[in-house]
Write a protein that holds these residues in place. Structure first.
Motif, PDB file in Angstrom:
ATOM      1  N   ARG A  10      -6.642  -0.942   7.299  1.00 38.64           N
ATOM      2  CA  ARG A  10      -6.302  -1.019   5.685  1.00 38.64           C
ATOM      3  C   ARG A  10      -5.718  -1.853   4.969  1.00 38.64           C
ATOM      4  O   ARG A  10      -5.582  -2.667   3.816  1.00 38.64           O
ATOM      5  N   VAL A  32      -6.738  -5.698   2.760  1.00 32.57           N
ATOM      6  CA  VAL A  32      -6.627  -5.820   1.552  1.00 32.57           C
ATOM      7  C   VAL A  32      -5.251  -7.282   1.327  1.00 32.57           C
ATOM      8  O   VAL A  32      -5.895  -8.036   0.501  1.00 32.57           O
ATOM      9  N   SER A  75      -7.752 -10.453   2.666  1.00 36.39           N
ATOM     10  CA  SER A  75      -8.588 -10.355   1.314  1.00 36.39           C
ATOM     11  C   SER A  75      -8.012 -11.480   0.702  1.00 36.39           C
ATOM     12  O   SER A  75      -9.500 -12.105   0.176  1.00 36.39           O
ATOM     13  N   SER A 113       0.639  -1.322   0.301  1.00 37.39           N
ATOM     14  CA  SER A 113       0.235   0.042   0.092  1.00 37.39           C
ATOM     15  C   SER A 113       0.803   1.073   0.258  1.00 37.39           C
ATOM     16  O   SER A 113       1.885   1.251   0.814  1.00 37.39           O
ATOM     17  N   TYR A 129     -13.482  -5.208  -1.750  1.00 37.07           N
ATOM     18  CA  TYR A 129     -12.773  -6.674  -1.147  1.00 37.07           C
ATOM     19  C   TYR A 129     -14.378  -7.703  -0.708  1.00 37.07           C
ATOM     20  O   TYR A 129     -14.024  -8.428   0.088  1.00 37.07           O
ATOM     21  N   SER A 184     -11.368  -6.345  -5.283  1.00 37.94           N
ATOM     22  CA  SER A 184      -9.932  -5.433  -5.287  1.00 37.94           C
ATOM     23  C   SER A 184     -10.364  -4.910  -6.323  1.00 37.94           C
ATOM     24  O   SER A 184      -9.935  -3.623  -6.156  1.00 37.94           O
ATOM     25  N   ASP A 240     -11.773  -1.566  -4.220  1.00 39.55           N
ATOM     26  CA  ASP A 240     -12.364  -1.510  -3.230  1.00 39.55           C
ATOM     27  C   ASP A 240     -12.818  -1.516  -2.663  1.00 39.55           C
ATOM     28  O   ASP A 240     -13.091  -1.395  -1.662  1.00 39.55           O
TER      29      ASP A 240
END
Length: 337
Positions: free
Chosen positions: A82, A86, A89, A64, A276, A225, A274
């Motif tokens: 976050r 991610v 996920s 990220s 997820y 995603s 975004d």
């Protein structure tokens, strides 16, 4: 953390603001419990992990970058949440149980208030998901966060992208468009942390329990995603199949139409990214059981199409095709070309 591979500039590494000091203050968890599978955690050159007997190890990594994957002025605790979410996920999309994670944090400067919020958000999700932080790195440079997650799944049970078959139903968990809608509102100046679209964008919830619940039912899975259409494209590429979608069936995130209008809301659901959520292929005879299992988790499952033998994607307009790709100049919420 376990590795200090780069210098910390002019700040002594053992000082409170050096890498070891930051690790000790913000990223050294309490000793793991007996069921954590951690023989040796933070503080050595490597960690020693103990996978459960007869299980396969599932590993994924995500990076990220400030200003690319999240707004530079996003709340620090949301950034921490976050960054881990991610990566988790990806485990959810494989039907894996989360076990451990590594985190490599690169910072332009030491901001103790930011670090406190970041570590709090990261730690809260790690605890909620049963994920033990077992090592990583802290260094100086342009702000970026790399998170490696590790999980477990029974041999042969992992959900993959390539198992779908003609006639399988295409379904999605939860609701779509919240990531795109949340970013759109953020860029328009909305800062209410309780707004449902900002919650969806800044603090996505990895569908770990859902992924585990669908093992043995779903034939293929991927997490949303990059955007529904882009991620469905990844799944179709692996299966060699095509699909027909029913855009009107898409479950839209709470408040999305009110915030963006119906046309933009549906585009956000199709291409925004975004979210997820899990995008799944399921045999028709399994859909009722799949819905029942997810209902027990308080999560809806919506059929939005069907896999077909003929390659290609039908049911959507050309201008709605897209999704995020690094280096290709096609952007989605949370990321810039």
């Amino acid at each position: 953390m376990v590795s200090e591979t780069m210098p910390s500039g002019t700040v002594p590494s053992q000082s409170p603001h050096g890498e070891f000091g930051l690790i000790a203050r913000y990223f050294t968890p309490p000793p793991p419990g007996p069921d954590a599978g951690v023989a040796l955690g933070v503080g050595d050159d490597c960690s020693l992990l103990v996978p459960a007997a007869g299980r396969q190890l599932v590993v994924s990594v995500d990076t990220s970058v400030a200003g690319i994957h999240y707004p530079e002025d996003a709340p620090a605790d949301a950034v921490g949440h976050r960054a881990l979410a991610v990566s988790l996920s990806d485990l959810a999309a494989m039907g894996a149980r989360a076990r451990w994670c590594l985190m490599a944090l690169t910072l332009a400067e030491v901001d103790e208030a930011w670090l406190d919020g970041f570590s709090r958000g990261f730690r809260a999700l790690a605890e909620a998901s049963g994920t033990a932080l077992v090592g990583g790195d802290v260094t100086r440079g342009a702000t970026a966060i790399g998170v490696t997650v590790m999980g477990e799944v029974a041999p042969g049970a992992a959900l993959t992208r390539h198992g779908g078959r003609p006639g399988d139903l295409v379904a999605v968990t939860g609701a779509l468009g919240g990531g795109g809608g949340g970013l759109a509102l953020w860029e328009r100046g909305e800062r209410d942390p309780s707004h449902p679209l900002l919650v969806r964008y800044l603090r996505p919830q990895p569908r770990l329990a859902a992924g585990e619940a669908l093992v043995g039912l779903a034939t293929a899975a991927i997490d949303v995603s990059d955007g529904l259409l882009a991620d469905l494209g990844h799944l179709l590429e692996r299966t060699g199949l095509g699909a027909s979608l029913v855009p009107e069936a898409l479950p839209l995130a709470e408040g999305l139409i009110e915030a963006l209008g119906e046309e933009e809301a549906r585009q956000a659901a199709l291409t925004g990214g975004d979210d997820y959520e899990l995008l799944l292929a399921l045999p028709g005879e399994c859909i009722d059981e799949a819905r029942a299992r997810l209902a027990a988790l308080g999560l809806p499952l919506t059929v939005i199409g069907r896999l077909e033998t003929e390659p290609g994607l039908r049911g959507v307009e050309d201008q709605w095709e897209g999704g995020w790709q690094h280096f290709h100049g096609r952007s989605s919420p949370g990321e810039s070309p």
